[in-house]
Enzyme design. Structure first.
Site, PDB file in Angstrom:
ATOM      1  N   HIS A 264      -6.036  -6.143  -2.127  1.00 44.92           N
ATOM      2  CA  HIS A 264      -4.950  -5.313  -1.619  1.00 44.92           C
ATOM      3  C   HIS A 264      -3.897  -6.121  -0.852  1.00 44.92           C
ATOM      4  O   HIS A 264      -4.212  -6.760   0.145  1.00 44.92           O
ATOM      5  CB  HIS A 264      -5.565  -4.253  -0.709  1.00 44.92           C
ATOM      6  CG  HIS A 264      -4.757  -3.010  -0.566  1.00 44.92           C
ATOM      7  ND1 HIS A 264      -4.171  -2.369  -1.629  1.00 44.92           N
ATOM      8  CD2 HIS A 264      -4.440  -2.277   0.521  1.00 44.92           C
ATOM      9  CE1 HIS A 264      -3.539  -1.284  -1.194  1.00 44.92           C
ATOM     10  NE2 HIS A 264      -3.677  -1.213   0.111  1.00 44.92           N
TER      11      HIS A 264
ATOM     12  N   SER B  93       0.849  -1.173   0.000  1.00 46.71           N
ATOM     13  CA  SER B  93       0.000   0.000   0.000  1.00 46.71           C
ATOM     14  C   SER B  93       0.901   1.244   0.000  1.00 46.71           C
ATOM     15  O   SER B  93       1.879   1.263  -0.744  1.00 46.71           O
ATOM     16  CB  SER B  93      -0.921  -0.042   1.217  1.00 46.71           C
ATOM     17  OG  SER B  93      -2.011   0.818   1.045  1.00 46.71           O
TER      18      SER B  93
ATOM     19  N   ASP C 118      -7.801  -5.189  -6.649  1.00 49.14           N
ATOM     20  CA  ASP C 118      -7.369  -4.174  -5.698  1.00 49.14           C
ATOM     21  C   ASP C 118      -7.566  -2.802  -6.325  1.00 49.14           C
ATOM     22  O   ASP C 118      -6.918  -2.482  -7.321  1.00 49.14           O
ATOM     23  CB  ASP C 118      -5.887  -4.372  -5.354  1.00 49.14           C
ATOM     24  CG  ASP C 118      -5.362  -3.254  -4.462  1.00 49.14           C
ATOM     25  OD1 ASP C 118      -6.185  -2.495  -3.908  1.00 49.14           O
ATOM     26  OD2 ASP C 118      -4.128  -3.145  -4.337  1.00 49.14           O
TER      27      ASP C 118
END
Ligand SMILES: *[C@@H]1O[C@H](CO)[C@@H](O)[C@H](O)[C@H]1NC(C)=O
Ligand SMILES: *[C@@H]1O[C@H](CO)[C@@H](O)[C@H](O)[C@H]1NC(C)=O
Ligand SMILES: *[C@@H]1O[C@H](CO)[C@@H](O)[C@H](O)[C@H]1NC(C)=O
Ligand SMILES: *[C@@H]1O[C@H](CO)[C@@H](O)[C@H](O)[C@H]1NC(C)=O
Ligand SMILES: *[C@@H]1O[C@H](CO)[C@@H](O)[C@H](O)[C@H]1NC(C)=O
Ligand SMILES: CC(=O)N[C@H]1CO[C@H](CO)[C@@H](O)[C@@H]1O
Length: 495
Positions: free
Chosen positions: A463, A185, A438
């Site tokens: 994700h 991320s 994602d």
């Protein structure tokens, strides 16, 4: 207190749900991870380790400079980190998991079935985790005031990382160190940028789900959420859409608002909601769909979502059911000022403090505001628009009037010219795993920008899926992605 937390619990994240990997021992614990009542995307380890495996690795602290770019500023602070050398073989590489927009945890360097730790064991690497400034206990100024937040930037964080690595080389007497950074991320982007900006310190990088392209109006996010539902089952996506259309019509009159207040258990009576109140309400509803698709094991979440959506008495009831299933809060936010005030008074060392820090970074560097501004989303999903201006306005309302619309846009442009964005990325020896489900993959490096940039497609994954421990029900694409990551890491270690 609970209500405040409910509104502001940050989120996460590359929620690596350790408990899930131990499903026989414990039920999976869904991650609350909310910001503005919305499932968020920072990088906190959701790792409910069974009690008999209590943490062994102690907190350590590193004396770090407050401002790396002002030689006249000699103020320092203590940055928290964790170090585990239990698998280290002399001459082995150094693996560093970069902390992102959340409180760190020693479990990152202990979780012996996390993807990066499996690799550390295999190659005899030392494992480090460095908490990001202004998150968790790594607090440079001891407050989150507007004046202090100018020290919260990704550039300062990367300089922290560089300083930390150089110091560890000395402390550990490493004569030929080989540092490989990891992250997911936001910290996935940091991992890629660390290699791009400090190639002499960082040898190679794994950048999972890293949004290296900053954008104010991140319309692509909800496009992916819609597409993920639609490709699983078009009827499911259609039912969600019809449920939203019903909400849109109920909101137009006071009787309808009564129905909504009761059905969703809003925090206040929706009858009193003004425009921002309604946006806050919609944002909270949509946030649940976002979280379900983005986090956890998405390929299991989506079937459950659709089962509920299609199993309800009506499309509207389907939305209500999904929201109550996913939301762990006592009530659904519908008061703009409450949300703003909670950000304003958030203190460091709490999840709301982490949320405030991340919103600051969004306003000051990245944007990433997940509006419904795309045609696809308005026409096929929500049926109504929550414009990006609603989110940008919060920057000024929460932090300072100077963070107006044009400043936010200019900030984001500056970020892209500094790191060159997804098409101009020019680091080398970097793997970019990205999941097709994602929403963040839209801002990732999807196509190789040079011969030593390796994007990996993970069909159906969400994700940071590649970072989680391998799990029995993993789709073949995910297993293949982990193998590909391993192949690259081994090639760097053995070069
Ligand atoms: C920090 O800088 C100030 C002002 O330049 C100076 O007076 C002080 O001695 C410095 N402190 C340290 C620890 O170097
Ligand atoms: C590094 O070398 C110094 C000086 O030789 C020694 O005192 C220290 O214990 C060494 N540190 C490690 C971690 O080996
Ligand atoms: C904000 O700034 C952007 C970029 O300059 C512009 O396109 C947009 O119209 C502005 N929005 C508002 C509400 O002023
Ligand atoms: C990346 O591009 C920037 C700007 O063009 C340049 O200064 C830098 O040297 C490049 N880095 C590499 C590794 O090519
Ligand atoms: C990646 O490449 C494909 C085909 O070469 C192209 O269609 C796509 O737009 C590219 N994506 C990005 C983000 O550059
Ligand atoms: C190079 C590569 O595999 N890129 C993929 C990354 O993921 C996106 C979303 O699924 C794919 O469209 C790209 O092909």
């Amino acid at each position: 207190m609970r209500c405040l937390l409910a509104l502001l619990v940050i989120a996460t994240i590359c929620a690596v749900q350790y408990a899930e990997a131990r499903a026989l021992l414990e039920m999976p614990i869904p991650r609350t991870s909310m910001i503005r009542d919305r499932e968020w995307h920072s990088f906190v380890l959701e790792y409910n380790r069974p009690a008999d495996l209590n943490s062994r690795v102690a907190d350590q602290h590193f004396v770090q400079q407050l401002d790396h770019f002002d030689a006249s500023n000699n103020k320092t602070w203590l940055q928290r980190f964790w170090y585990n050398d239990q698998w280290y073989k002399p001459g082995g590489p150094q693996f560093l998991m970069i902390g992102g927009e959340g409180t760190g945890s020693p479990l990152w360097v202990e979780g012996d079935d996390l993807t990066w730790i499996l690799l550390a064991k295999e190659v005899g690497a030392a494992a480090f985790y460095l908490e990001h400034r202004f998150y968790g206990e790594s607090q440079p100024t001891g407050d989150l005031k507007f004046e202090s937040l100018k020290y919260l930037t990704s550039e300062q964080a990367l300089a922290d990382l560089n300083t930390f690595i150089l110091a560890q080389n000395k402390v550990l007497n490493l004569t030929s160190p080989r540092w490989i950074t990891f992250g997911g991320s936001y910290s996935g982007a940091l991992s890629a940028w660390a290699r791009e900006k400090y190639p002499d310190t960082v040898y190679a990088a794994v950048a999972s789900s890293g949004p290296v392209q900053a954008v104010v109006d991140f319309t692509g996010y909800l496009d992916v959420v819609y597409n993920a539902l639609h490709s699983y089952n078009p009827k499911c996506a259609e039912s969600v859409h019809k449920g939203f259309l019903k909400i849109n019509s109920l909101v137009t009159n006071s009787q309808g608002r009564d129905t909504l207040t009761k059905a969703f258990k809003t925090c206040t009576d929706l009858k009193n909601a003004d425009k921002n109140g309604l946006y806050t309400f919609y944002d909270a509803i949509i946030g649940n769909y976002m979280g379900i698709v983005q986090n956890g094991r998405g390929y299991e979440n989506i079937p459950e979502l659709c089962k509920r959506q299609l199993g309800a008495e009506s499309d509207f009831n389907g939305v209500v059911d999904v929201v109550h299933w996913s939301s762990q809060k006592e009530c659904i936010a519908d008061n703009y000022q409450t949300v703003i005030d909670n950000y304003k008074k958030a203190v460091f060392g709490t999840s709301s403090g982490d949320a405030r820090s991340w919103l600051w970074q969004s306003c000051n560097e990245f944007g990433y505001f997940q509006s419904t501004d795309s045609d696809l989303v308005v026409h096929e999903f929500t049926g109504a628009d929550i414009p990006v201006d609603f989110y940008v306005q919060q920057c000024a309302d929460i932090f300072d009037a100077s963070l107006d619309n044009s400043t936010v846009y200019a900030n984001v442009e500056k970020t892209n010219s500094h790191y060159y964005g997804q098409k101009g990325y020019n680091g080398t020896r970097v793997v970019f795993p990205n999941g097709s489900n994602d929403p963040w993959h839209v801002l990732g490096v999807l196509n190789a920008t040079n011969k030593e940039v390796y994007p990996i497609l993970i069909d159906g994954a969400n994700h940071c899926a590649d970072m989680r421990p391998p799990f029995g029900s993993d789709p073949p694409s995910l297993t293949a992605a982990r193998k590909a990551i391993r192949k690259h890491v081994l090639s760097w270690v053995n070069a």
